[in-house]
Design a protein around this motif. Structure first.
Motif, PDB file in Angstrom:
ATOM      1  N   ARG A   1       0.802  -1.222   0.000  1.00  0.00           N
ATOM      2  CA  ARG A   1       0.000   0.000   0.000  1.00  0.00           C
ATOM      3  C   ARG A   1       0.838   1.276   0.000  1.00  0.00           C
ATOM      4  NH1 ARG A   1      -5.217   1.275   0.847  1.00  0.00           N
ATOM      5  NH2 ARG A   1      -5.677   3.254   1.838  1.00  0.00           N
ATOM      6  N   GLU A   2       1.911   1.330   0.727  1.00  0.00           N
ATOM      7  CA  GLU A   2       2.702   2.565   0.854  1.00  0.00           C
ATOM      8  C   GLU A   2       3.769   2.716  -0.225  1.00  0.00           C
ATOM      9  OE1 GLU A   2       2.452   0.266   3.405  1.00  0.00           O
ATOM     10  OE2 GLU A   2       0.771   1.252   4.369  1.00  0.00           O
ATOM     11  N   ASP A   3       3.903   1.761  -1.115  1.00  0.00           N
ATOM     12  CA  ASP A   3       4.946   1.820  -2.138  1.00  0.00           C
ATOM     13  C   ASP A   3       4.723   2.989  -3.098  1.00  0.00           C
ATOM     14  OD1 ASP A   3       6.172  -0.416  -1.146  1.00  0.00           O
ATOM     15  OD2 ASP A   3       5.425  -1.773  -2.692  1.00  0.00           O
ATOM     16  N   HIS A   4       5.813   3.499  -3.623  1.00  0.00           N
ATOM     17  CA  HIS A   4       5.795   4.502  -4.686  1.00  0.00           C
ATOM     18  C   HIS A   4       6.230   3.798  -5.964  1.00  0.00           C
ATOM     19  CE1 HIS A   4       5.248   7.975  -2.048  1.00  0.00           C
ATOM     20  NE2 HIS A   4       5.990   7.281  -1.190  1.00  0.00           N
ATOM     21  N   VAL A   5       5.529   4.062  -7.051  1.00  0.00           N
ATOM     22  CA  VAL A   5       5.804   3.376  -8.308  1.00  0.00           C
ATOM     23  C   VAL A   5       5.972   4.402  -9.415  1.00  0.00           C
ATOM     24  CG1 VAL A   5       4.907   1.743 -10.003  1.00  0.00           C
ATOM     25  CG2 VAL A   5       4.462   1.379  -7.566  1.00  0.00           C
ATOM     26  N   LEU A   6       7.040   4.259 -10.193  1.00  0.00           N
ATOM     27  CA  LEU A   6       7.267   5.107 -11.356  1.00  0.00           C
ATOM     28  C   LEU A   6       7.018   4.266 -12.597  1.00  0.00           C
ATOM     29  CD1 LEU A   6       8.291   7.683 -12.774  1.00  0.00           C
ATOM     30  CD2 LEU A   6      10.606   6.732 -12.572  1.00  0.00           C
ATOM     31  N   ILE A   7       6.109   4.728 -13.440  1.00  0.00           N
ATOM     32  CA  ILE A   7       5.793   4.023 -14.678  1.00  0.00           C
ATOM     33  C   ILE A   7       6.212   4.923 -15.831  1.00  0.00           C
ATOM     34  CG2 ILE A   7       3.976   3.003 -16.091  1.00  0.00           C
ATOM     35  CD1 ILE A   7       2.397   2.593 -13.446  1.00  0.00           C
ATOM     36  N   HIS A   8       7.244   4.507 -16.553  1.00  0.00           N
ATOM     37  CA  HIS A   8       7.701   5.267 -17.724  1.00  0.00           C
ATOM     38  C   HIS A   8       6.778   4.982 -18.903  1.00  0.00           C
ATOM     39  CE1 HIS A   8      11.594   6.653 -16.214  1.00  0.00           C
ATOM     40  NE2 HIS A   8      11.621   5.519 -15.542  1.00  0.00           N
ATOM     41  N   GLY A   9       6.425   5.990 -19.666  1.00  0.00           N
ATOM     42  CA  GLY A   9       5.612   5.797 -20.865  1.00  0.00           C
ATOM     43  C   GLY A   9       4.222   5.270 -20.563  1.00  0.00           C
ATOM     44  N   ALA A  10       3.559   5.871 -19.600  1.00  0.00           N
ATOM     45  CA  ALA A  10       2.246   5.370 -19.178  1.00  0.00           C
ATOM     46  C   ALA A  10       1.114   5.813 -20.092  1.00  0.00           C
ATOM     47  CB  ALA A  10       1.978   5.808 -17.745  1.00  0.00           C
ATOM     48  N   SER A  11       1.414   6.272 -21.289  1.00  0.00           N
ATOM     49  CA  SER A  11       0.358   6.755 -22.186  1.00  0.00           C
ATOM     50  C   SER A  11      -0.224   5.659 -23.070  1.00  0.00           C
ATOM     51  CB  SER A  11       0.902   7.872 -23.067  1.00  0.00           C
ATOM     52  OG  SER A  11       1.967   7.383 -23.864  1.00  0.00           O
ATOM     53  N   GLY A  12       0.425   4.511 -23.135  1.00  0.00           N
ATOM     54  CA  GLY A  12      -0.067   3.419 -23.973  1.00  0.00           C
ATOM     55  C   GLY A  12      -0.920   2.432 -23.197  1.00  0.00           C
ATOM     56  N   GLY A  13      -1.277   1.349 -23.851  1.00  0.00           N
ATOM     57  CA  GLY A  13      -2.128   0.337 -23.247  1.00  0.00           C
ATOM     58  C   GLY A  13      -1.496  -0.324 -22.038  1.00  0.00           C
ATOM     59  N   LEU A  14      -0.232  -0.714 -22.134  1.00  0.00           N
ATOM     60  CA  LEU A  14       0.449  -1.351 -21.015  1.00  0.00           C
ATOM     61  C   LEU A  14       0.588  -0.392 -19.845  1.00  0.00           C
ATOM     62  CD1 LEU A  14       2.033  -3.665 -19.726  1.00  0.00           C
ATOM     63  CD2 LEU A  14       4.043  -2.887 -20.976  1.00  0.00           C
ATOM     64  N   GLY A  15       0.976   0.840 -20.121  1.00  0.00           N
ATOM     65  CA  GLY A  15       1.109   1.830 -19.053  1.00  0.00           C
ATOM     66  C   GLY A  15      -0.209   2.105 -18.352  1.00  0.00           C
ATOM     67  N   ASN A  16      -1.280   2.238 -19.122  1.00  0.00           N
ATOM     68  CA  ASN A  16      -2.600   2.446 -18.518  1.00  0.00           C
ATOM     69  C   ASN A  16      -3.019   1.256 -17.663  1.00  0.00           C
ATOM     70  OD1 ASN A  16      -3.858   5.037 -19.222  1.00  0.00           O
ATOM     71  ND2 ASN A  16      -3.417   4.375 -21.308  1.00  0.00           N
TER      72      ASN A  16
END
Length: 164
Positions: free
Chosen positions: A140-155
């Protein structure tokens, strides 16, 4: 059967030809699916541009995910039946009237499940689920960075991470 065959690299308007090709026959552990929907994802775009490392020799039928009904099963298929409506990951071949998939890469879906939505569950959501639920353990408290979240996988990753 009809198929959109990648015959050259480049723009989608000139890279494909519609051709009649033989119906594929399932081998052991495979099913043939009469395709209702075929997904288009970033791997397909890279393959069309010649930038996808696992692309077979041209000409080739692209398409990594399909929704449809099983119309033929190879030997050893136990969990699925002819007539089942399914979503499947295909290892190429999805841009055609029929496609093959390994039984382990196929999931039955209800007849009333939206086919376009089910197609999106193929590569994008399975990949996101694998990355966020199998490769790492999110808390729950984790921070996550998602690079290129504009595509299907990122979403898909955003939705799964927010669930935590």
């Amino acid at each position: 059967m009809k198929a959109a065959v990648l015959v050259r690299r480049g723009a989608a308007t000139s890279a494909f030809e519609f051709r009649d090709i033989p119906d594929p026959l399932p081998g052991p552990g495979e099913v043939r699916i009469h395709v209702e929907y075929s997904g288009v994802n970033f791997a397909d775009v890279l393959a069309r541009q010649g930038l996808y490392r696992d692309l077979p020799t041209l000409p080739v039928v692209l398409g990594y995910e399909v929704v449809g009904r099983i119309d033929l099963a190879g030997s050893g298929v136990r969990r699925l039946r002819v007539g089942d409506r399914v979503v499947a990951m295909t290892e190429f071949g999805g841009y055609a009237a029929s496609a093959l998939a390994k039984e382990y890469a196929v999931a039955a879906i209800p007849d009333d499940f939206d086919g376009a939505l089910a197609t999106a569950l193929g590569v994008q959501y399975v990949s996101a689920w694998y990355a966020a639920e199998i490769l790492v353990r999110l808390f729950r408290e984790d921070h996550v960075l998602i690079h290129g979240a504009s595509g299907g996988l990122g979403n898909a990753l955003i939705q799964i991470v927010k669930r935590h």
